[in-house]
Scaffold this active site. Structure first.
Site, PDB file in Angstrom:
ATOM      1  N   LYS A 169       0.831  -1.200   0.000  1.00 30.08           N
ATOM      2  CA  LYS A 169       0.000   0.000   0.000  1.00 30.08           C
ATOM      3  C   LYS A 169       0.869   1.256   0.000  1.00 30.08           C
ATOM      4  O   LYS A 169       2.029   1.223   0.425  1.00 30.08           O
ATOM      5  CB  LYS A 169      -0.887   0.023   1.252  1.00 30.08           C
ATOM      6  CG  LYS A 169      -1.924  -1.073   1.352  1.00 30.08           C
ATOM      7  CD  LYS A 169      -2.661  -0.983   2.668  1.00 30.08           C
ATOM      8  CE  LYS A 169      -3.716  -2.072   2.810  1.00 30.08           C
ATOM      9  NZ  LYS A 169      -4.843  -1.889   1.887  1.00 30.08           N
ATOM     10  N   ARG A 194     -10.166 -11.525   1.885  1.00 30.78           N
ATOM     11  CA  ARG A 194     -11.051 -12.550   1.326  1.00 30.78           C
ATOM     12  C   ARG A 194     -10.415 -13.935   1.385  1.00 30.78           C
ATOM     13  O   ARG A 194     -11.122 -14.939   1.445  1.00 30.78           O
ATOM     14  CB  ARG A 194     -11.448 -12.174  -0.098  1.00 30.78           C
ATOM     15  CG  ARG A 194     -10.334 -12.150  -1.120  1.00 30.78           C
ATOM     16  CD  ARG A 194     -10.657 -11.347  -2.349  1.00 30.78           C
ATOM     17  NE  ARG A 194     -10.683  -9.914  -2.053  1.00 30.78           N
ATOM     18  CZ  ARG A 194     -10.979  -8.977  -2.952  1.00 30.78           C
ATOM     19  NH1 ARG A 194     -11.265  -9.309  -4.200  1.00 30.78           N
ATOM     20  NH2 ARG A 194     -10.983  -7.704  -2.609  1.00 30.78           N
TER      21      ARG A 194
END
Length: 462
Positions: free
Chosen positions: A241, A315
């Site tokens: 990120k 996920r």
């Protein structure tokens, strides 16, 4: 703080009198009853404006804001004049008052003082229906205390909440509140074949865990499984990120926090619903062993996953958590919560979480609970037309479609694969609501989103 219901206001202590706009007494020029408006009618009487016909969630926010802004100045005893108000109204007001005493100064060596009212004080509530109002107030008091614990958990930095620390929080809560907690550590995860969770953890020196909470009431007819994403810090992995706001990624365990708080509060309120909480927890960090884009990994469900983006890690761990919950507990209802995608923030901002479900009845019940509590949801599609977005050439499925559209929906379609086609499954993407801009901090802070929402939903199942 303790709450006592009385028939008439105790005029010997500070009395707070709430008024809706247009229904206030006295001089219109001096006090109009606008939302949040304050007027000291006397040195011992404070009038509080509620605005025009406020909904119940607004009552919580008004009292939360009032008590937070003056959190160092409240006397040890206060009376709330709630005559003519419903028990539910009183519950929302009390919840707001408790939350108004939240103290974010977790690690300051010289914290600013906080009124003793919030710990040892007494809130007198002048109300019409004693026993019913007392129960509502007590439940609101318990709810607020749990929410504050969850806010502390959300606001703690990652070095204070490693996965094993999160597990310890759960175990201590279970011992204190009478529900069981099992912690599956790394060796056990390897034996079970939790390959997706283990893959995300490969870059970390801190081992992963799967925290399994089980609250079993004396009588129940339904079992609800809650699965929460517990990434205690998320760098994005190799797909790293930007650095500007990475410090906020201490909040990427918002789903886990919601599950921990819901199970704790359900046990305190003795809800007649069996609740199973499943929390896969790990860091997502970088070293030479970290999972790489293009890797193909396994999963507890036996399906292979092509990893397109290591920052789509939530996920992956939820895939193992969802399948574990279905396989081992066969719940009547399956709900997962996760700070999963930036896409949901682009779609809904910070006012609502995304709701994904093919079960209309479950979706409607959750939407209603959101409106009752102010922890709002907005339903988005999980149509099969989106399946092709997660199709992989070399594995059963891929974890990311790489397109600047429908990100939250594609993430939901990925999770759906691991629910074993459960007929009553809902996914809540709480990325924009679990950690938000609220009065507790000049920047963003934990909100405990999900606790009141789920408790409201679960209360209707009993």
């Amino acid at each position: 703080m303790q709450v006592k219901i009385i028939p008439e206001p105790n005029e010997e202590v500070l009395v707070i009198r709430p008024f809706e706009q247009g229904a206030e007494p006295g001089n219109q020029r001096m006090f109009k009853g606008e939302k949040g408006e304050l007027w000291w009618y006397s040195s011992n009487e404070l009038w509080l404006g509620l605005g025009k016909t406020p909904k119940l969630p607004a009552i919580t926010k008004i009292f939360r804001s009032l008590f937070f802004k003056r959190k160092d100045r409240w006397p040890v005893s206060i009376t709330l004049d709630a005559r003519g108000k419903s028990a539910e109204w009183v519950g929302n007001a009390v919840n707001g008052i408790v939350l108004g005493g939240y103290d974010l100064q977790l690690y300051k060596t010289e914290p600013k003082p906080l009124s003793t009212f919030f710990e040892t004080g007494t809130l007198f509530v002048a109300a019409d229906e004693g026993a019913i109002v007392q129960q509502s107030a007590e439940n609101a008091l318990k709810t607020g205390r749990v929410q504050k614990r969850i806010m502390d958990l959300m606001n703690a930095p990652s070095n204070y909440k490693k996965p094993l620390m999160l597990a310890e929080w759960g175990k201590q809560s279970g011992e204190a509140n009478g529900y069981s907690v099992e912690v599956l550590e790394k060796d056990r995860l390897e034996d079970l074949g939790m390959h997706a969770l283990l893959a995300v953890n490969k870059g970390s020196t801190d081992p992963p865990v799967m925290i399994v909470l089980e609250y079993i009431p004396e009588h129940y007819t339904q079992t609800v499984a809650l699965v929460g994403k517990g990434v205690t810090f998320d760098t994005g992995g190799i797909s790293i990120k930007p650095s500007a706001n990475m410090h906020l990624m201490k909040s990427d365990m918002g789903g886990a926090a919601a599950v921990l708080g819901t199970v704790e509060l359900a046990a305190q309120l003795k809800l007649p619903v069996r609740i199973v909480g499943v929390i896969p927890s790990t860091e997502n960090v970088v070293d030479g062993s970290a999972m790489k884009p293009g890797d193909v990994i396994g999963s507890y469900a036996g399906k292979t996953i092509e990893v397109i983006d290591t920052d789509a890690e939530g996920r992956l761990i939820l895939a193992d958590g969802l399948h574990y919950a279905v396989k081992h507990y066969q719940p009547d209802v399956l709900i997962d919560l996760a700070t999963l995608t930036g896409s949901i923030i682009q779609t809904l901002g910070y006012e609502a979480a995304g709701l994904f479900s093919t079960d209309d009845g479950l979706a409607d019940a959750l939407l209603e609970a959101g409106e009752r509590t102010g922890e709002r949801l907005w339903r988005l599609p999980v149509w099969d037309e989106y399946k092709e977005e997660i199709s992989s050439d070399i594995a059963d499925i891929k974890n990311y479609h790489g397109k600047p559209m429908a990100g939250a929906i594609v993430a939901a379609k990925f999770l759906e694969v691991f629910t074993a086609e459960h007929p009553a499954w809902a996914h809540l993407d709480i990325a924009g609501t679990a950690f938000g801009d609220i009065e507790f901090a000049p920047g963003r802070a934990g909100t405990a989103y999900g606790v009141r929402l789920l408790i409201s939903y679960l209360s209707k199942l009993g």
